[in-house]
Motif scaffolding. Structure first.
Motif, PDB file in Angstrom:
ATOM      1  N   LEU A 174       8.697   3.150  -0.736  1.00 54.88           N
ATOM      2  CA  LEU A 174      10.028   2.567  -0.833  1.00 54.88           C
ATOM      3  C   LEU A 174       9.989   1.283  -1.660  1.00 54.88           C
ATOM      4  CD1 LEU A 174      11.027   2.958   2.921  1.00 54.88           C
ATOM      5  CD2 LEU A 174      11.477   4.547   1.053  1.00 54.88           C
ATOM      6  N   ASP A 175      11.157   0.867  -2.127  1.00 63.17           N
ATOM      7  CA  ASP A 175      11.220  -0.366  -2.920  1.00 63.17           C
ATOM      8  C   ASP A 175      11.597  -1.580  -2.084  1.00 63.17           C
ATOM      9  OD1 ASP A 175      13.804   0.236  -2.348  1.00 63.17           O
ATOM     10  OD2 ASP A 175      14.527   0.233  -4.425  1.00 63.17           O
ATOM     11  N   LYS A 176      11.547  -1.435  -0.761  1.00 60.86           N
ATOM     12  CA  LYS A 176      11.941  -2.528   0.123  1.00 60.86           C
ATOM     13  C   LYS A 176      10.748  -2.952   0.990  1.00 60.86           C
ATOM     14  CE  LYS A 176      15.332  -3.775   3.672  1.00 60.86           C
ATOM     15  NZ  LYS A 176      16.465  -3.294   4.503  1.00 60.86           N
ATOM     16  N   PRO A 177      10.206  -4.168   0.802  1.00 59.47           N
ATOM     17  CA  PRO A 177       9.108  -4.635   1.654  1.00 59.47           C
ATOM     18  C   PRO A 177       9.535  -4.679   3.118  1.00 59.47           C
ATOM     19  CG  PRO A 177       9.335  -6.031  -0.282  1.00 59.47           C
ATOM     20  CD  PRO A 177      10.545  -5.149  -0.257  1.00 59.47           C
ATOM     21  N   GLU A 205       1.961  -8.288  -5.878  1.00 56.22           N
ATOM     22  CA  GLU A 205       1.216  -9.553  -5.804  1.00 56.22           C
ATOM     23  C   GLU A 205       0.589  -9.732  -4.419  1.00 56.22           C
ATOM     24  OE1 GLU A 205       1.960 -14.379  -6.393  1.00 56.22           O
ATOM     25  OE2 GLU A 205       3.619 -12.948  -6.642  1.00 56.22           O
ATOM     26  N   GLU A 206       1.365  -9.462  -3.373  1.00 53.36           N
ATOM     27  CA  GLU A 206       0.839  -9.585  -2.009  1.00 53.36           C
ATOM     28  C   GLU A 206      -0.241  -8.549  -1.755  1.00 53.36           C
ATOM     29  OE1 GLU A 206       3.947 -10.829   1.176  1.00 53.36           O
ATOM     30  OE2 GLU A 206       5.028  -9.646  -0.324  1.00 53.36           O
ATOM     31  N   PHE A 207      -0.059  -7.348  -2.303  1.00 58.28           N
ATOM     32  CA  PHE A 207      -1.062  -6.301  -2.119  1.00 58.28           C
ATOM     33  C   PHE A 207      -2.374  -6.693  -2.795  1.00 58.28           C
ATOM     34  CE2 PHE A 207      -3.087  -2.227  -3.294  1.00 58.28           C
ATOM     35  CZ  PHE A 207      -3.250  -1.700  -2.014  1.00 58.28           C
ATOM     36  N   ASP A 208      -2.281  -7.280  -3.982  1.00 58.49           N
ATOM     37  CA  ASP A 208      -3.493  -7.731  -4.682  1.00 58.49           C
ATOM     38  C   ASP A 208      -4.234  -8.782  -3.853  1.00 58.49           C
ATOM     39  OD1 ASP A 208      -2.977  -6.031  -6.794  1.00 58.49           O
ATOM     40  OD2 ASP A 208      -1.941  -7.558  -7.986  1.00 58.49           O
ATOM     41  N   LYS A 209      -3.475  -9.687  -3.223  1.00 59.01           N
ATOM     42  CA  LYS A 209      -4.104 -10.697  -2.367  1.00 59.01           C
ATOM     43  C   LYS A 209      -4.761 -10.053  -1.161  1.00 59.01           C
ATOM     44  CE  LYS A 209      -0.982 -14.508  -3.586  1.00 59.01           C
ATOM     45  NZ  LYS A 209       0.067 -15.449  -3.085  1.00 59.01           N
ATOM     46  N   TYR A 210      -4.091  -9.061  -0.587  1.00 56.73           N
ATOM     47  CA  TYR A 210      -4.666  -8.351   0.555  1.00 56.73           C
ATOM     48  C   TYR A 210      -5.976  -7.659   0.158  1.00 56.73           C
ATOM     49  CZ  TYR A 210      -5.344  -4.548   3.902  1.00 56.73           C
ATOM     50  OH  TYR A 210      -5.898  -3.656   4.797  1.00 56.73           O
ATOM     51  N   ILE A 211      -5.956  -6.996  -0.989  1.00 61.13           N
ATOM     52  CA  ILE A 211      -7.151  -6.305  -1.455  1.00 61.13           C
ATOM     53  C   ILE A 211      -8.283  -7.308  -1.720  1.00 61.13           C
ATOM     54  CG2 ILE A 211      -8.109  -5.090  -3.449  1.00 61.13           C
ATOM     55  CD1 ILE A 211      -6.708  -3.261  -1.496  1.00 61.13           C
ATOM     56  N   ALA A 212      -7.915  -8.460  -2.274  1.00 60.44           N
ATOM     57  CA  ALA A 212      -8.926  -9.491  -2.540  1.00 60.44           C
ATOM     58  C   ALA A 212      -9.560  -9.979  -1.239  1.00 60.44           C
ATOM     59  CB  ALA A 212      -8.299 -10.653  -3.304  1.00 60.44           C
ATOM     60  N   SER A 213      -8.747 -10.062  -0.170  1.00 63.14           N
ATOM     61  CA  SER A 213      -9.279 -10.512   1.119  1.00 63.14           C
ATOM     62  C   SER A 213     -10.222  -9.470   1.731  1.00 63.14           C
ATOM     63  CB  SER A 213      -8.132 -10.793   2.086  1.00 63.14           C
ATOM     64  OG  SER A 213      -7.490  -9.589   2.489  1.00 63.14           O
ATOM     65  N   GLN A 214     -10.129  -8.222   1.254  1.00 63.39           N
ATOM     66  CA  GLN A 214     -10.996  -7.159   1.750  1.00 63.39           C
ATOM     67  C   GLN A 214     -12.192  -6.919   0.850  1.00 63.39           C
ATOM     68  OE1 GLN A 214     -10.040  -5.562   4.752  1.00 63.39           O
ATOM     69  NE2 GLN A 214      -8.533  -7.220   4.670  1.00 63.39           N
ATOM     70  N   ALA A 215     -12.347  -7.778  -0.159  1.00 64.05           N
ATOM     71  CA  ALA A 215     -13.368  -7.532  -1.190  1.00 64.05           C
ATOM     72  C   ALA A 215     -14.772  -7.459  -0.613  1.00 64.05           C
ATOM     73  CB  ALA A 215     -13.299  -8.629  -2.260  1.00 64.05           C
ATOM     74  N   GLY A 216     -15.003  -8.170   0.487  1.00 67.13           N
ATOM     75  CA  GLY A 216     -16.360  -8.164   1.059  1.00 67.13           C
ATOM     76  C   GLY A 216     -16.619  -6.985   1.972  1.00 67.13           C
ATOM     77  N   SER A 217     -15.642  -6.069   2.082  1.00 66.69           N
ATOM     78  CA  SER A 217     -15.809  -4.958   3.019  1.00 66.69           C
ATOM     79  C   SER A 217     -15.712  -3.605   2.344  1.00 66.69           C
ATOM     80  CB  SER A 217     -14.740  -5.045   4.111  1.00 66.69           C
ATOM     81  OG  SER A 217     -13.449  -5.019   3.558  1.00 66.69           O
TER      82      SER A 217
END
Length: 219
Positions: A174-177, A205-217
């Motif tokens: 969907l296009d609605k967060p 943008e928020e998804f990229d930040k979330y993925i970055a926070s998971q980078a060590g896993s």
């Protein structure tokens, strides 16, 4: 597409119900037995035109339903070679395991437990307006992956091997967060009602930040 198919089915069902109700009322009003007459109405063994009518009409209706369902199902089952996000969904008694693959990397699974509130269950984070491909599997019994807001539900059937197209489907988010409820829609055991999860749709943008926070896993 699913909403159109659903609405079309309801319109046809309501139209059929209206015709049947009108015929029932017509028969009750105009063909009730007269109180002063004890004679039976003419008895017939069959009425060929009516029998042909109530045989052909349902066949035509079912054929139309089948045509539109088959047409839309064929379109809905198409998957792309390179979706934006891939998610492996493992349904088990009685929760979910979500493993996300993005940008060629597979991240640590999100695993849940039975809960009474979907907001307390495992949460799958996805970007808005992106193509997401789901790969469904189950180690025990049949479950059903359902996010009502997505207008899509797919059974999770055990025993289907990885790579089989029968366990893969794709949607555009969907296009609605927001946070959307998900659940199992197939009675699967004692804690079926607690097999809840949520899908959180966020901006890219928020998804990229979330993925970055998971980078060590990554796996």
């Amino acid at each position: 597409m699913i909403l159109s198919l659903w609405n079309g089915a309801w319109i046809a069902a309501l139209a059929t119900g209206g015709v049947v109700l009108a015929l029932i009322i017509w028969a009750c009003v105009f063909h009730r037995k007269r109180s002063k007459s004890a004679e039976l109405p003419p008895q017939v063994r069959y009425n060929l035109p009516i029998e042909i009518f109530y045989t052909l009409v349902p066949l035509v209706m079912v054929s139309v339903f089948f045509f539109y369902t088959a047409r839309d199902s064929k379109t809905l089952e198409v998957v792309s070679a390179n979706p934006d996000v891939k998610v492996k969904v493992e349904a088990f008694q009685w929760s979910w395991r979500f493993t996300t693959t993005f940008g060629g990397k597979t991240y640590k699974p999100v695993v849940g437990m039975p809960v009474s509130d979907y907001k307390q269950g495992p949460q799958l984070v996805l970007p808005v307006k992106k193509t997401v491909q789901f790969d469904l599997s189950s180690p025990d019994v049949i479950h059903s992956f359902w996010v009502p807001a997505f207008l899509f539900k797919r059974d999770v059937i055990p025993g289907i091997k990885e790579g089989n197209p029968g366990r893969v489907f794709e949607i555009k988010t969907l296009d609605k967060p927001g946070v959307y409820a998900g659940r199992c829609a197939e009675l699967c055991g004692v804690d079926h009602s607690r097999m809840l999860f949520s899908v959180k749709l966020v901006t890219q943008e928020e998804f990229d930040k979330y993925i970055a926070s998971q980078a060590g896993s990554t796996q």
